[in-house]
Motif scaffolding. Sequence first.
Motif, short mmCIF file in Angstrom:
data_model
loop_
_atom_site.label_atom_id
_atom_site.label_comp_id
_atom_site.label_asym_id
_atom_site.label_seq_id
_atom_site.Cartn_x
_atom_site.Cartn_y
_atom_site.Cartn_z
N SER A 109 0.85 -1.17 0.00
CA SER A 109 -0.02 -0.16 0.20
C SER A 109 0.82 1.45 0.04
N ALA A 110 0.71 2.19 -0.96
CA ALA A 110 1.38 3.28 -1.07
C ALA A 110 1.30 4.35 0.12
N ALA A 111 0.07 4.39 0.67
CA ALA A 111 -0.43 5.14 1.65
C ALA A 111 0.30 4.61 3.03
N VAL A 112 0.15 3.24 3.04
CA VAL A 112 1.06 2.75 4.20
C VAL A 112 2.52 3.10 4.29
N LEU A 113 3.03 2.93 3.18
CA LEU A 113 4.53 3.07 2.97
C LEU A 113 4.61 4.69 3.20
N ARG A 114 3.73 5.54 2.73
CA ARG A 114 4.24 7.05 3.07
C ARG A 114 4.08 7.28 4.62
N TRP A 115 2.91 6.65 5.28
CA TRP A 115 2.67 6.68 6.56
C TRP A 115 3.77 6.06 7.46
N THR A 116 4.30 5.20 6.98
CA THR A 116 5.62 4.51 7.75
C THR A 116 6.68 5.28 7.63
N GLU A 117 7.20 5.83 6.46
CA GLU A 117 8.13 6.89 6.42
C GLU A 117 8.16 7.88 7.34
N THR A 118 7.03 8.35 7.42
CA THR A 118 6.87 9.72 8.40
C THR A 118 7.08 9.25 9.95
N VAL A 119 6.51 7.91 10.10
CA VAL A 119 6.89 7.45 11.61
C VAL A 119 8.08 7.09 11.68
N LEU A 120 8.91 6.57 10.98
CA LEU A 120 10.38 6.33 11.19
C LEU A 120 11.13 7.53 11.20
N GLY A 121 10.70 8.45 10.49
CA GLY A 121 11.15 9.79 10.65
C GLY A 121 11.20 10.40 12.14
N LEU A 122 10.29 10.18 12.81
CA LEU A 122 9.90 10.55 14.20
C LEU A 122 10.89 9.79 14.94
#
Length: 207
Positions: A109-122
Amino acid sequence: MPRPRSLTPDRIASAALTVIDRDGLTGFTMRAVAAELAMSAMALYRYIDDRGELERLVVERVLDGIDVSPPDPKLPWAARVTLLLRRMRAAVAAHPAVAPLVPVHRHRSAAVLRWTETVLGLLTEAGLTGERRVLALRALLGYLLGAIQLEHLGPLAGAGTAALAELAPQAYPHLADTARTARHIDPDAEFDGGLALLLRGLTAPPD
């Protein structure tokens, strides 16, 4: 033969989601989705390869609207992570029958991948890198997806908690007492409270 362009992936996903919201996953079949689109099941296969692809389209439809932008940087990192998990929880909670499909298709899921990238940044901002960052992310995903399914699909939801509260205290003193307390905890407070415990543990010094 090229596939006709009259039926878009978004329209297919919308029809599939309508079926799931109405009939649950037990009623989610290629035939049912095709009927929702006023076509035959064989005709639907001209647009998608199999049920797995249909499930992926549904997950993407449910999660695509999630705001994946980083929350206000003035907030503490734990509060920012909490907001991101709340966004995912709210999106899935709007279509709770879809919850079991999210863990299966989240990697595609592209949406989940984008969400996960933001979480990993935090998590990185909080000083979590390497193996600890891997463990932190998986712990957060496990908590989020598990909490969603327990709230909407699990035996502890609603009547299940009430039944546990009626267990004989002589045999199950802790379980019965915990269930009686759980009956009075708001689902949002339960989710945020458990997440707060997890987030505190993530930044605790390693043993």
